[in-house]
Design an enzyme around this catalytic site. Sequence first.
Site, PDB file in Angstrom:
ATOM      1  N   TYR B 439      46.561  68.314  51.924  1.00  0.00           N
ATOM      2  CA  TYR B 439      46.758  69.606  52.608  1.00  0.00           C
ATOM      3  C   TYR B 439      46.508  69.527  54.112  1.00  0.00           C
ATOM      4  O   TYR B 439      46.021  68.554  54.610  1.00  0.00           O
ATOM      5  CB  TYR B 439      46.051  70.766  51.921  1.00  0.00           C
ATOM      6  CG  TYR B 439      44.568  70.778  51.696  1.00  0.00           C
ATOM      7  CD1 TYR B 439      43.680  69.952  52.357  1.00  0.00           C
ATOM      8  CD2 TYR B 439      44.037  71.707  50.791  1.00  0.00           C
ATOM      9  CE1 TYR B 439      42.322  70.037  52.116  1.00  0.00           C
ATOM     10  CE2 TYR B 439      42.671  71.794  50.557  1.00  0.00           C
ATOM     11  CZ  TYR B 439      41.821  70.959  51.232  1.00  0.00           C
ATOM     12  OH  TYR B 439      40.494  71.045  51.005  1.00  0.00           O
ATOM     13  N   GLU B 440      46.939  70.570  54.802  1.00  0.00           N
ATOM     14  CA  GLU B 440      46.965  70.597  56.282  1.00  0.00           C
ATOM     15  C   GLU B 440      47.828  69.467  56.840  1.00  0.00           C
ATOM     16  O   GLU B 440      47.530  68.910  57.885  1.00  0.00           O
ATOM     17  CB  GLU B 440      45.553  70.512  56.862  1.00  0.00           C
ATOM     18  CG  GLU B 440      44.568  71.516  56.343  1.00  0.00           C
ATOM     19  CD  GLU B 440      45.002  72.957  56.561  1.00  0.00           C
ATOM     20  OE1 GLU B 440      45.863  73.207  57.418  1.00  0.00           O
ATOM     21  OE2 GLU B 440      44.496  73.829  55.841  1.00  0.00           O
ATOM     22  N   GLY B 441      48.900  69.158  56.156  1.00  0.00           N
ATOM     23  CA  GLY B 441      49.773  68.055  56.584  1.00  0.00           C
ATOM     24  C   GLY B 441      49.358  66.797  55.867  1.00  0.00           C
ATOM     25  O   GLY B 441      48.244  66.310  56.058  1.00  0.00           O
TER      26      GLY B 441
END
Lengths: 597, 597
Positions: B439-441
Amino acid sequence: MQTYQAPLRDMRFVMHELIGTESLVALPGCEEMTPDLTDPILEEAAKLAQEVLLPLNVVGDIEGCVYENGVVRTPTGFKEAYKAFCEGGWTSLAASAEWGGQGLPESLNKQVEEMLCAANISFSLYPGLTQGAYHALRHHASQELKEIYLPPMVEGRWSGTMNLTEPHCGTDLGLLRTKAVPQEDGSYLITGNKIFISAGEHDLAENIVHLVLARMPDAPAGIKGISLFLVPKFLVNPDGSLGPRNGAKATGIEHKLGIKASATCQMSFDEAKGWLIGEPNKGMRAMFTMMNTERLAVGVQGLGVGEAAYQSAVFYAKERLQGRSLSGAKHPDKAADPIIVHPDIRRSLMTMRAWNEGCRALAGWVAREIDISERSNDPERRQSAEDFTALMTPVVKALLTDLGFENASQAVQIYGGHGYIRDHGVEQYLRDARIAMIYEGTNGIQALDLVGRKMGAHMGRFLRPFFHPVSEFIEANKDDAQIGVLVGPFAKGFGALQLATGHIAQAGLKDPEEAGAAATEYLRLFGIVALGYLWLRAAKVANAALANGGASEAEFYKSKLATARFYIERILPQAAPLLAGIKAGKAAMMAMEEAAF
Amino acid sequence: MQTYQAPLRDMRFVMHELIGTESLVALPGCEEMTPDLTDPILEEAAKLAQEVLLPLNVVGDIEGCVYENGVVRTPTGFKEAYKAFCEGGWTSLAASAEWGGQGLPESLNKQVEEMLCAANISFSLYPGLTQGAYHALRHHASQELKEIYLPPMVEGRWSGTMNLTEPHCGTDLGLLRTKAVPQEDGSYLITGNKIFISAGEHDLAENIVHLVLARMPDAPAGIKGISLFLVPKFLVNPDGSLGPRNGAKATGIEHKLGIKASATCQMSFDEAKGWLIGEPNKGMRAMFTMMNTERLAVGVQGLGVGEAAYQSAVFYAKERLQGRSLSGAKHPDKAADPIIVHPDIRRSLMTMRAWNEGCRALAGWVAREIDISERSNDPERRQSAEDFTALMTPVVKALLTDLGFENASQAVQIYGGHGYIRDHGVEQYLRDARIAMIYEGTNGIQALDLVGRKMGAHMGRFLRPFFHPVSEFIEANKDDAQIGVLVGPFAKGFGALQLATGHIAQAGLKDPEEAGAAATEYLRLFGIVALGYLWLRAAKVANAALANGGASEAEFYKSKLATARFYIERILPQAAPLLAGIKAGKAAMMAMEEAAF
């Protein structure tokens, strides 16, 4: 999505082209093992894996096994699948004709195993353990016990287990406490508690044949006082029918990270009747026959799940539209390109592919050597095949399971957030794959086996059937017009392995902790080099096939060449830091006081 | 067993000795940040983590969140813990005094975050997302919105979210479809579906402030037509009290591999009232303010769980008796030695330790530069700090989360079969840690950010605040009597990074796919070298402290020296194959046709 098509083309490649049909059909009893005979068997196995076992994989994960009052219920569909499995003759595939088996070679059996594990590791464990128990009994049990127990085990009507671990001891079996008290009739009464017993109790088979490590009253302390016993769930009447329940029962099952459809049992033996297998106090020897079979099988589990993870990742990488290719839109008609266009996704997929196909080749090579060790008329050849198998067993077990887990993790990553949720089923691969690095001896123990027992055995004799052909291959191909450019870097990697071997042999002689400190890195180095060798051989075969006008399958062979190059360029260089770590020795590792951790 | 004692001594080392107190107290508003002030805060945070959050970690994993009719119930104890968390002032720690915060520096805040994540990642996400939303609003929202929303968010009474992902788009947000229709009163009506929204709905806070990416009717296609909106769960009356429910609701939660106590919501926005944050169509810019905060926070999650896994592994390695030391029994009074005596176990523990302490140093360095970028009076210094933070954000996110997962896996391995079952809680670390790589890229996206946006930005300007001090350090210390012997190998690793940088800059200029093909390996190479640099600096500090008679803490500093040596000998050599892979380029990776996979 969990998707799996057995990689039949690559399996045929390994069996018939890379390792080669010749060395198989030359073996007594294997004369007919040409593609005509083996291909249809593999195709049938693929059908079973894809159509029967794969659909049960998620079901098994969600339902898990259920324990109640000593009884274990497997998930919905497992009973029917197991019945179909037995009826299809899959339990008897590699068993000897003497005991009702089909006597097919390991070269074939290991490929079938890979399919079963790819489709459903949990399911594969039930017949898998039986195979291991079959081997131990076949080699070490009395004729009488074999006659009673082996035929129904080969049929799959009865299943097998191995009862080693106790709550306070796993790796160090010398500590085990289960007791075996001799009776006047020649049997023993077994009492003790075991844990982590796969298939210790379940509802698939009519009887369960437990192989149990225990200690006789007068046995020496430690590992030299352990004997192996056969303890059936139901006692067996002289006519082979089932008698009363024996004092062996499951007291619970574990709640685990994965392989939830495999019943991992806590077992209680309460004066259960058992029979000695092999000699008194030589139980470890008999158990190792079983364990070595299992270790190779566990390696193949890693390969199977790694392949399933790869295929599921490819499926998603072709389907998921996200972003545009950096070299210009590849599918301008769509809202975005499929993520397989992105180099970083390719890197993951190629890595998984290179590992999987390399591991399949290695498993195929070892399987062939097993066949040779068991069947060849040439005692010298049998010996070298046995040496090779002994050497490679820990490598196959540890390398293939490490990589199976890494591949599963890569697959999750390709799915992104969709890989982290249950819906697509790839996180199950991650959870299922993780156990294979642990059971049948943790991968650290495999590494110690490699450096401690195999590397130096008989003055390095076990190494020869690997080192010699590799050296010869390098010599013969270093100027090859096609693969020569890859042979140079490979020779460097092989050189690192030779240096590491010499270093450990010397340092370990003076200080066994030095061998221990190098073990894990050495095993990985060994594995990386072994796969590199097989990739070069695969490239050679592919070039030859292309030159011989294999046009209809040009794509297959070209993919081999691309993947071989990828392996040599991107993976083999990992050999260098492994050698560096080995040469650094134990000093920094052992410097800190226990209390400082 | 899940066990965790906040590594306060090492945190103090990083903050005051390695990065140094001087550069902190020199900053306006940080004059009092000496150990006298910061140590008690860290001790209080440690208590909270160990006594309140850690015991809830397993509870949260077993119970998970429960969704029913739009309502999400967090696990037993989370409400009380969150209340204690807010009352203790932990939500306001790093927030600006202007909005009711305590204005404490990131240097301190990141260490507190590490403790929270080590004890309970799921819990940490609720206040963590609020912090991210706070930053986005603080930098981009109108004064009016800030006055309404920031104070209760800083208090923790209201929490925040980021709504980016939709079912068909995650990484490629240009595809998103959620609509924002302007209203006459200056607000917007937001309609669309979002998925994977952490803390999208829960029972901990009175209101939830959703930051939502959406597209206005006349917006350009793709990423340049996305705007950011504030959409509260409950509308807010002019006096700050809660008004009616807005049209934003959770329609379900995900069933995930881990972080089960974190509510990952599917969200439906049905003409929900929202307000524009920042400029129209510049939503990505505003969102990136939040995302960069979150990316560093996610990196610290990896570190936290890696530390907890390490400590839990050490606990077991000291307790589990199995086998004897190869150099002779260490505890002859016991049935066997604890497994920490075995070199292969040491190797695992030292690896985890070297990664964790190195990552803590890196996080501490970046946190300090954030403080400098936000507070320094010197505009040039502020700029270089900002450059450094931009450069290091993807490295911290990807490296620390990759390693957190690797460490969790190592911990499972040390527990063997006992690590695979639920009872000891270490398999939860593996499951929880895995999300941080996604997550978050995803970490692949971080790598592309590093090579695509950061490496070449302003003619390589971002690289300078890293490359210059490292070069100077090597020059100044290569003949150091104590660490000189480690500087040589480190310089080789740094040389590999320099070569890789030059190679990618050139190759990527001609063909952006070449940069993409090198990205993941480059990020890892960058991280390994950065940690190597910090380990050398740590060794230098440790030597100085020992020379200055730090006898009472000699063990601490000696452990630093041993671990530094271990890092340079056993981990840093991994730089070489990464460079080899980068130089190999994209050819083999991109050779195969899509259909051939």
